[in-house]
Scaffold this motif. Sequence first.
Motif, mmCIF file in Angstrom:
data_model
loop_
_atom_site.group_PDB
_atom_site.id
_atom_site.type_symbol
_atom_site.label_atom_id
_atom_site.label_comp_id
_atom_site.label_asym_id
_atom_site.label_seq_id
_atom_site.Cartn_x
_atom_site.Cartn_y
_atom_site.Cartn_z
ATOM 1 N N GLN A 163 0.857 -1.192 0.000
ATOM 2 C CA GLN A 163 0.000 0.000 0.000
ATOM 3 C C GLN A 163 0.892 1.240 0.000
ATOM 4 O O GLN A 163 1.960 1.233 0.617
ATOM 5 N N TYR A 164 0.432 2.300 -0.659
ATOM 6 C CA TYR A 164 1.216 3.538 -0.751
ATOM 7 C C TYR A 164 0.584 4.625 0.099
ATOM 8 O O TYR A 164 -0.628 4.852 0.040
ATOM 9 N N TYR A 165 1.429 5.310 0.868
ATOM 10 C CA TYR A 165 0.982 6.373 1.756
ATOM 11 C C TYR A 165 1.804 7.625 1.481
ATOM 12 O O TYR A 165 3.033 7.583 1.521
ATOM 13 N N GLY A 166 1.113 8.726 1.202
ATOM 14 C CA GLY A 166 1.781 9.989 0.941
ATOM 15 C C GLY A 166 1.644 10.937 2.109
ATOM 16 O O GLY A 166 0.542 11.148 2.619
ATOM 17 N N PHE A 167 2.765 11.488 2.553
ATOM 18 C CA PHE A 167 2.760 12.414 3.675
ATOM 19 C C PHE A 167 3.325 13.783 3.297
ATOM 20 O O PHE A 167 3.190 14.732 4.045
ATOM 21 N N SER A 168 3.987 13.870 2.167
ATOM 22 C CA SER A 168 4.539 15.156 1.730
ATOM 23 C C SER A 168 4.106 15.381 0.288
ATOM 24 O O SER A 168 3.504 14.513 -0.331
#
Length: 86
Positions: free
Chosen positions: A48-53
């Motif tokens: 799974q891909y998680y974007g924080f920036s």
Amino acid sequence: MRIEAIPIRLIQRPLFRQNDQEKVRALMESIQEIGLQEPIDVLEVDGQYYGFSGCHRFEACSRLGHETILCKVRRASPSILKMHLA
């Protein structure tokens, strides 16, 4: 770390951020003219891909209708993901 074009629909944005709409508009113009110059950072946790920036770049590409976005992908464990969510 690797750089990869990932489908925008697969990137989860777990933290809400209020984007500066003027900055998003300026980025949309720039991306239309010269393309995305700086990949966003994402964590890959169990596929799974998680974007924080890169929230402004992410919104700009989304609003432009791009199906993918260039990402710097770093694999991480669930415990690293929990630290980002804290």
